[in-house]
Design an enzyme around this catalytic site. Sequence first.
Site, PDB file in Angstrom:
ATOM      1  N   LYS A  59       0.781  -1.137   0.030  1.00 41.77           N
ATOM      2  CA  LYS A  59       0.080   0.018   0.011  1.00 41.77           C
ATOM      3  C   LYS A  59       0.877   1.241   0.060  1.00 41.77           C
ATOM      4  O   LYS A  59       2.105   1.370  -0.106  1.00 41.77           O
ATOM      5  CB  LYS A  59      -0.928   0.021   1.049  1.00 41.77           C
TER       6      LYS A  59
HETATM    7  C1  PLP Z   1      -5.106  -4.374   1.565  1.00 46.36           C
HETATM    8  C2  PLP Z   1      -6.496  -4.350   1.660  1.00 46.36           C
HETATM    9  C3  PLP Z   1      -7.476  -4.673   2.687  1.00 46.36           C
HETATM   10  C4  PLP Z   1      -6.868  -5.474   3.854  1.00 46.36           C
HETATM   11  O1  PLP Z   1      -5.719  -4.876   4.559  1.00 46.36           O
HETATM   12  P1  PLP Z   1      -4.491  -5.704   5.314  1.00 46.36           P
HETATM   13  O2  PLP Z   1      -3.854  -4.436   5.967  1.00 46.36           O
HETATM   14  O3  PLP Z   1      -4.059  -6.500   4.563  1.00 46.36           O
HETATM   15  O4  PLP Z   1      -5.379  -6.186   6.278  1.00 46.36           O
HETATM   16  C5  PLP Z   1      -8.530  -4.256   2.677  1.00 46.36           C
HETATM   17  N1  PLP Z   1      -9.400  -3.937   1.597  1.00 46.36           N
HETATM   18  C6  PLP Z   1      -8.777  -3.682   0.421  1.00 46.36           C
HETATM   19  C7  PLP Z   1      -9.378  -3.151  -0.467  1.00 46.36           C
HETATM   20  C8  PLP Z   1      -7.391  -4.058   0.421  1.00 46.36           C
HETATM   21  O5  PLP Z   1      -6.742  -3.615  -0.690  1.00 46.36           O
END
Ligand code: PLP
Length: 396
Positions: free
Chosen positions: A195
Amino acid sequence: MARLAIDGGKAVRPHMLPYSHHCVDEADITAVVETLRSEWLTTGPMVRKYEEAFAQQVVATHTVAVNSGTAALHAALFAVDIRPGDEVITSPMTFAATANSILYLGARPVFADVQPDTLNVDPKAVAAAITPKTKAILAVDYTGQPADLQELGSLAKSAGIALIEDAAHALGATYRTRPVGGISDVTAFSTHPVKHITTGEGGMSATNDTKLAQRMRWFRNHGITSDHHQRAEEDSWFYEMIALGYNYRLPDINCALGLSQLRKLGAWLARRTEIAEQYSEAFKKMPAIQPLAQRSDRTSGWHLYVVQLDLDALRVDRAQVFAALRAENIGVNVHYIPVHLHPFYRQKLGTAPGLCPVAEGAYERILTLPLFPTMSEADVKDVVEAVLKVTSAFSI
Ligand SMILES: *Cc1c(COP(=O)(O)O)cnc(C)c1O
């Protein structure tokens, strides 16, 4: 025409370019090491510092740091009091964690179809899915472009339900000039390494509502009303557990990393946007490649660069384009398999193909191209060259 690498030709580049990659520098490492040498490894002062900097960034009154984006979603739904038997409307075009967080509270995910050009949830489909059991809309800012927050907010308001935003893709995005984070009742972010910024694993919930923030603080600490740091400051042993929470705390070590990463977000976002614009410009000349539409009243956080293939212009399917691009060492990906098509969901909710035809049709055509701030000009050129090479070889 150049021979494709998948047919034994020379690949566009010698090493695989991943679709996303974190960036950790010496300042980040120093920040983490300093915290490791400090008194507090968890529930210490770094948590509040990181939360405050994050709140400033997204222009929200309260932020609650948790140890994953999934935990942030879980906490958000708990905060608005989602209970067994409730329905929560969400998008099928997302990571499974979005819908899973609804099931964690015993509620039922209801999938509303997406718009064909942005692949964000369609407010008309959401409106049609509202029943007396609906307690929240959980919208996803797909690829980083905010969902139709105005329309979804009006729907939520008139139904007397909450609007929760999964902004795991959308840190730094804006909607009608307002930063994503202070618009919906609660907004959830992820700081997984793919991210915008990373804390290793981690998440953040943002809200302007003091009560909701309070509930999320309890929730991340077993449902207990004070934390270890507060009790140390107050010289008190007393605490009460008032709800069933979890241990979703984000350690100070990770918060130190997040705080240091946050300083670079602006520059990274600018670079993501620049790369996305270069792609979009290059693909204007390639009719088989259709980038997602970008609405003019919002800016994307550009977590992902997703294109839809025009399969009528190609003599192969997406799987073959995917394989050919991987052979050229372009780390393409697919985001996402619509959630309602996963075996677990089919079995659990009885969902099946046909439920969300727009999302299902898009799924056959989408490809995610590499996009991360430390990509070089040469990397961007390689992606464009490989996409051109592969699609022209496969064009009808
Ligand atoms: C990455 C992601 C999540 C979950 O995040 P984590 O930190 O991996 O638990 C939830 N929703 C979307 C759309 C994502 O891309």
